[in-house]
Scaffold this active site. Structure first.
Site, PDB file in Angstrom:
ATOM      1  N   ASP A 141       0.837  -1.206   0.000  1.00 44.70           N
ATOM      2  CA  ASP A 141       0.000   0.000   0.000  1.00 44.70           C
ATOM      3  C   ASP A 141       0.871   1.255   0.000  1.00 44.70           C
ATOM      4  O   ASP A 141       0.526   2.254   0.596  1.00 44.70           O
ATOM      5  CB  ASP A 141      -0.948  -0.026   1.217  1.00 44.70           C
ATOM      6  CG  ASP A 141      -2.025   1.033   1.130  1.00 44.70           C
ATOM      7  OD1 ASP A 141      -2.321   1.501   0.021  1.00 44.70           O
ATOM      8  OD2 ASP A 141      -2.591   1.385   2.182  1.00 44.70           O
ATOM      9  N   LYS A 144       2.120   3.611  -5.909  1.00 47.68           N
ATOM     10  CA  LYS A 144       1.571   2.571  -6.776  1.00 47.68           C
ATOM     11  C   LYS A 144       2.553   2.086  -7.844  1.00 47.68           C
ATOM     12  O   LYS A 144       2.485   0.936  -8.261  1.00 47.68           O
ATOM     13  CB  LYS A 144       0.253   3.056  -7.395  1.00 47.68           C
ATOM     14  CG  LYS A 144      -0.753   3.573  -6.340  1.00 47.68           C
ATOM     15  CD  LYS A 144      -0.914   2.646  -5.129  1.00 47.68           C
ATOM     16  CE  LYS A 144      -1.386   3.380  -3.886  1.00 47.68           C
ATOM     17  NZ  LYS A 144      -1.240   2.564  -2.643  1.00 47.68           N
ATOM     18  N   ASP A 169      -3.426  -3.026  -2.211  1.00 44.13           N
ATOM     19  CA  ASP A 169      -4.513  -2.050  -2.153  1.00 44.13           C
ATOM     20  C   ASP A 169      -4.471  -1.128  -3.376  1.00 44.13           C
ATOM     21  O   ASP A 169      -3.429  -1.005  -4.035  1.00 44.13           O
ATOM     22  CB  ASP A 169      -4.408  -1.217  -0.866  1.00 44.13           C
ATOM     23  CG  ASP A 169      -5.642  -0.349  -0.642  1.00 44.13           C
ATOM     24  OD1 ASP A 169      -6.724  -0.716  -1.137  1.00 44.13           O
ATOM     25  OD2 ASP A 169      -5.529   0.698   0.040  1.00 44.13           O
ATOM     26  N   ASN A 170      -5.608  -0.496  -3.653  1.00 44.00           N
ATOM     27  CA  ASN A 170      -5.706   0.550  -4.693  1.00 44.00           C
ATOM     28  C   ASN A 170      -5.340   0.058  -6.083  1.00 44.00           C
ATOM     29  O   ASN A 170      -4.772   0.818  -6.861  1.00 44.00           O
ATOM     30  CB  ASN A 170      -4.801   1.751  -4.341  1.00 44.00           C
ATOM     31  CG  ASN A 170      -5.047   2.291  -2.955  1.00 44.00           C
ATOM     32  OD1 ASN A 170      -4.208   2.143  -2.062  1.00 44.00           O
ATOM     33  ND2 ASN A 170      -6.185   2.895  -2.751  1.00 44.00           N
ATOM     34  N   GLU A 199     -11.205   4.303  -0.257  1.00 45.21           N
ATOM     35  CA  GLU A 199     -11.485   4.648   1.137  1.00 45.21           C
ATOM     36  C   GLU A 199     -12.323   5.922   1.279  1.00 45.21           C
ATOM     37  O   GLU A 199     -12.011   6.938   0.674  1.00 45.21           O
ATOM     38  CB  GLU A 199     -10.166   4.804   1.927  1.00 45.21           C
ATOM     39  CG  GLU A 199      -9.079   5.685   1.291  1.00 45.21           C
ATOM     40  CD  GLU A 199      -8.077   4.914   0.432  1.00 45.21           C
ATOM     41  OE1 GLU A 199      -8.432   3.847  -0.101  1.00 45.21           O
ATOM     42  OE2 GLU A 199      -6.936   5.395   0.292  1.00 45.21           O
TER      43      GLU A 199
END
Ligand code: SAM
Ligand code: MG
Length: 214
Positions: A141, A144, A169-170, A199
């Protein structure tokens, strides 16, 4: 001078959460982010997916890339069996200072080692520095564009074993297209997408769970 968002998040924790109670720390941060200021924590919706994967894996060795204020660190650490160590990496010293206080407020400082520095430098040092052979569970996380180079670094450094679980994540927002393409097409991983939302918003986002097959 004006306070920073992480400092205001810490204040909200100190004001509204109970010392030694991780659930109350998580709730205080989610409340702050829904009602006062958005922040880049994994958040409650994806956080409950993270919880279920951690519970299912029941890891003894855990690595987190990207601590920020320690929200996901607290989420993961509160679920770990006694004796399990969570190493979390953060290269921003101001964020790390807040995270240490939030993790300690939750009473989880003995389960967590926060290491300050860039993942690309620290990952190759982990085996020697912490006596780790492989990680059972890794939560990605951080920035990226680092997911793909860092998963390749895990492979090169021998930090994965058959059955190691990576959760990223993401993967949709902001998005990690090169990483997704890699884990979904490599014969060395079995990969699955968990849809959710960015989120504290209604924007589509999700987590990618990838099991290393050796
Ligand atoms: N995992 C946290 C949570 O859910 O509560 C949020 C982490 S935030 C999205 C990403 C963090 O990774 C930032 O605090 C940033 O400073 C840190 N970071 C980004 N790239 C990094 C790198 N290469 N090495 C170490 N930390 C990094
Ligand atoms: Mg995130």
């Amino acid at each position: 001078t004006r306070s920073t968002r992480p400092q205001r998040m810490l204040k909200a924790v100190q004001k509204n959460a109970t010392k030694g109670n991780p659930e109350s720390v998580i709730s205080a941060i989610d409340y702050f982010c829904k009602n006062s200021e958005w922040a880049m924590n994994v958040g409650d919706e994806k956080g409950s997916i993270l919880d279920s994967v951690v519970t299912e894996v029941n890891p003894s060795t855990v690595l987190e890339l990207g601590t920020y204020c320690g929200y996901s660190t607290v989420r993961i650490a509160r679920l770990l069996s006694p004796g399990t160590k969570l190493i979390t990496l953060e290269f921003n010293p101001a964020y790390a200072a807040v995270a240490r206080q939030i993790i300690a407020y939750a009473g989880l400082q003995d389960k967590v080692t926060l290491v300050e520095g860039p993942s690309s430098e620290l990952i190759p040092q982990i085996k020697e520095r912490f006596g780790i052979t492989t990680f059972d569970f890794i939560f990605l996380d951080h920035w990226k564009d680092r997911y793909l180079p860092d998963i390749k670094l895990f492979e090169e450094c021998g930090l994965l074993r058959k059955g190691s679980v990576l959760l990223a994540d993401n993967v949709i927002c902001p998005g990690t297209p090169e990483y997704l393409e890699y884990v979904r097409n490599s014969p060395h991983y079995e990969s699955r997408y968990y849809p959710a939302h960015l989120e504290y918003t209604k924007v589509e986002d999700g987590l990618e769970k990838s099991v290393f097959l050796g």
